[in-house]
Scaffold this motif. Sequence first.
Motif, PDB file in Angstrom:
ATOM      1  N   ASP A   1      82.940  55.712  30.716  1.00 14.72           N
ATOM      2  CA  ASP A   1      82.886  57.085  31.241  1.00 14.72           C
ATOM      3  C   ASP A   1      83.173  58.032  30.082  1.00 14.72           C
ATOM      4  O   ASP A   1      84.057  57.768  29.269  1.00 14.72           O
ATOM      5  CB  ASP A   1      83.922  57.263  32.351  1.00 14.72           C
ATOM      6  CG  ASP A   1      83.766  58.569  33.104  1.00 14.72           C
ATOM      7  OD1 ASP A   1      84.174  59.618  32.545  1.00 14.72           O
ATOM      8  OD2 ASP A   1      83.252  58.549  34.237  1.00 14.72           O
ATOM      9  N   SER A   2      82.464  59.154  30.021  1.00 11.88           N
ATOM     10  CA  SER A   2      82.610  60.095  28.904  1.00 11.88           C
ATOM     11  C   SER A   2      83.990  60.748  28.850  1.00 11.88           C
ATOM     12  O   SER A   2      84.374  61.291  27.817  1.00 11.88           O
ATOM     13  CB  SER A   2      81.524  61.172  28.973  1.00 11.88           C
ATOM     14  OG  SER A   2      81.660  61.928  30.169  1.00 11.88           O
ATOM     15  N   ARG A   3      84.746  60.688  29.933  1.00 16.49           N
ATOM     16  CA  ARG A   3      86.086  61.289  29.943  1.00 16.49           C
ATOM     17  C   ARG A   3      87.150  60.382  29.332  1.00 16.49           C
ATOM     18  O   ARG A   3      88.271  60.802  29.100  1.00 16.49           O
ATOM     19  CB  ARG A   3      86.479  61.659  31.377  1.00 16.49           C
ATOM     20  CG  ARG A   3      85.589  62.741  31.978  1.00 16.49           C
ATOM     21  CD  ARG A   3      85.840  62.891  33.454  1.00 16.49           C
ATOM     22  NE  ARG A   3      85.258  61.737  34.145  1.00 16.49           N
ATOM     23  CZ  ARG A   3      85.260  61.566  35.460  1.00 16.49           C
ATOM     24  NH1 ARG A   3      85.840  62.459  36.246  1.00 16.49           N
ATOM     25  NH2 ARG A   3      84.704  60.513  36.012  1.00 16.49           N
TER      26      ARG A   3
ATOM     27  N   ASP B   1      93.070  56.831  26.924  1.00 22.19           N
ATOM     28  CA  ASP B   1      93.513  58.089  27.517  1.00 22.19           C
ATOM     29  C   ASP B   1      92.632  58.486  28.698  1.00 22.19           C
ATOM     30  O   ASP B   1      91.414  58.634  28.563  1.00 22.19           O
ATOM     31  CB  ASP B   1      93.494  59.180  26.451  1.00 22.19           C
ATOM     32  CG  ASP B   1      94.189  60.462  26.877  1.00 22.19           C
ATOM     33  OD1 ASP B   1      94.396  60.665  28.090  1.00 22.19           O
ATOM     34  OD2 ASP B   1      94.526  61.261  25.998  1.00 22.19           O
ATOM     35  N   PHE B   2      93.289  58.685  29.851  1.00 23.65           N
ATOM     36  CA  PHE B   2      92.609  59.101  31.072  1.00 23.65           C
ATOM     37  C   PHE B   2      92.989  60.518  31.464  1.00 23.65           C
ATOM     38  O   PHE B   2      92.820  60.926  32.619  1.00 23.65           O
ATOM     39  CB  PHE B   2      92.956  58.130  32.217  1.00 23.65           C
ATOM     40  CG  PHE B   2      92.472  56.727  31.965  1.00 23.65           C
ATOM     41  CD1 PHE B   2      91.179  56.367  32.262  1.00 23.65           C
ATOM     42  CD2 PHE B   2      93.324  55.780  31.414  1.00 23.65           C
ATOM     43  CE1 PHE B   2      90.722  55.083  32.021  1.00 23.65           C
ATOM     44  CE2 PHE B   2      92.885  54.494  31.170  1.00 23.65           C
ATOM     45  CZ  PHE B   2      91.582  54.140  31.472  1.00 23.65           C
TER      46      PHE B   2
ATOM     47  N   VAL C   1      94.528  58.273  37.276  1.00 23.98           N
ATOM     48  CA  VAL C   1      93.636  57.156  37.008  1.00 23.98           C
ATOM     49  C   VAL C   1      94.348  56.070  36.202  1.00 23.98           C
ATOM     50  O   VAL C   1      94.155  54.880  36.453  1.00 23.98           O
ATOM     51  CB  VAL C   1      92.353  57.638  36.295  1.00 23.98           C
ATOM     52  CG1 VAL C   1      91.474  56.473  35.887  1.00 23.98           C
ATOM     53  CG2 VAL C   1      91.592  58.595  37.205  1.00 23.98           C
ATOM     54  N   ALA C   2      95.195  56.450  35.259  1.00 25.90           N
ATOM     55  CA  ALA C   2      95.910  55.454  34.450  1.00 25.90           C
ATOM     56  C   ALA C   2      96.755  54.548  35.348  1.00 25.90           C
ATOM     57  O   ALA C   2      96.811  53.332  35.127  1.00 25.90           O
ATOM     58  CB  ALA C   2      96.773  56.137  33.401  1.00 25.90           C
TER      59      ALA C   2
ATOM     60  N   ARG D   1      86.425  49.617  34.673  1.00 25.16           N
ATOM     61  CA  ARG D   1      85.133  49.750  35.354  1.00 25.16           C
ATOM     62  C   ARG D   1      85.314  49.795  36.876  1.00 25.16           C
ATOM     63  O   ARG D   1      84.671  50.571  37.571  1.00 25.16           O
ATOM     64  CB  ARG D   1      84.202  48.585  34.992  1.00 25.16           C
ATOM     65  CG  ARG D   1      83.545  48.747  33.663  1.00 25.16           C
ATOM     66  CD  ARG D   1      82.462  47.683  33.442  1.00 25.16           C
ATOM     67  NE  ARG D   1      82.204  47.588  32.021  1.00 25.16           N
ATOM     68  CZ  ARG D   1      82.774  46.726  31.197  1.00 25.16           C
ATOM     69  NH1 ARG D   1      83.644  45.842  31.638  1.00 25.16           N
ATOM     70  NH2 ARG D   1      82.482  46.727  29.918  1.00 25.16           N
ATOM     71  N   GLU D   2      86.203  48.950  37.399  1.00 28.47           N
ATOM     72  CA  GLU D   2      86.433  48.905  38.838  1.00 28.47           C
ATOM     73  C   GLU D   2      87.037  50.214  39.328  1.00 28.47           C
ATOM     74  O   GLU D   2      86.589  50.775  40.334  1.00 28.47           O
ATOM     75  CB  GLU D   2      87.337  47.723  39.186  1.00 28.47           C
ATOM     76  CG  GLU D   2      86.653  46.384  39.005  1.00 28.47           C
ATOM     77  CD  GLU D   2      87.596  45.194  39.184  1.00 28.47           C
ATOM     78  OE1 GLU D   2      88.784  45.378  39.494  1.00 28.47           O
ATOM     79  OE2 GLU D   2      87.114  44.063  38.999  1.00 28.47           O
ATOM     80  N   VAL D   3      88.038  50.723  38.621  1.00 28.95           N
ATOM     81  CA  VAL D   3      88.707  51.967  39.050  1.00 28.95           C
ATOM     82  C   VAL D   3      87.764  53.159  38.916  1.00 28.95           C
ATOM     83  O   VAL D   3      87.611  53.951  39.843  1.00 28.95           O
ATOM     84  CB  VAL D   3      90.009  52.192  38.267  1.00 28.95           C
ATOM     85  CG1 VAL D   3      90.557  53.598  38.499  1.00 28.95           C
ATOM     86  CG2 VAL D   3      91.051  51.150  38.649  1.00 28.95           C
ATOM     87  N   VAL D   4      87.145  53.313  37.755  1.00 31.98           N
ATOM     88  CA  VAL D   4      86.273  54.462  37.522  1.00 31.98           C
ATOM     89  C   VAL D   4      85.044  54.388  38.439  1.00 31.98           C
ATOM     90  O   VAL D   4      84.579  55.407  38.934  1.00 31.98           O
ATOM     91  CB  VAL D   4      85.886  54.562  36.029  1.00 31.98           C
ATOM     92  CG1 VAL D   4      84.835  55.638  35.800  1.00 31.98           C
ATOM     93  CG2 VAL D   4      87.134  54.867  35.187  1.00 31.98           C
ATOM     94  N   GLY D   5      84.565  53.192  38.697  1.00 30.47           N
ATOM     95  CA  GLY D   5      83.426  53.020  39.609  1.00 30.47           C
ATOM     96  C   GLY D   5      83.739  53.524  41.005  1.00 30.47           C
ATOM     97  O   GLY D   5      82.869  54.058  41.696  1.00 30.47           O
TER      98      GLY D   5
END
Length: 103
Positions: A26-28, A41-42, A49-50, A96-100
């Motif tokens: 993710d770009s963030r 860093d999230f 998110v972290a 990937r699981e969390v951001v997805g």
Amino acid sequence: ALAKVKDEKGMKRVEKFLKENIETIDSRITTRGIGLLWGVDFGAFEGDVAKAVIHKAFENGLIVERVGRRDSVVKIMPEPMDTLEKGLNILAKSIREVVGELK
């Protein structure tokens, strides 16, 4: 397998893995570090998110902790890990699981 982390080549491989396999999720997401201490860093995300990532990583078999302002950075200290590559892959899977789920 990744080179032993203590040498410079091993540290460069950690950096390369983070740039190619974590930041591209993710770009963030940003990564930074030096030597054996790295962070993902999230801070650019809404919410904690972290925290979600460290819980998902634990479910997937990896223990990591949060640091930084607002506890928004997941700290990576690969030195004590027997299998660095395995740990980094678990972290990438967890992110990937969390951001997805956020999309």
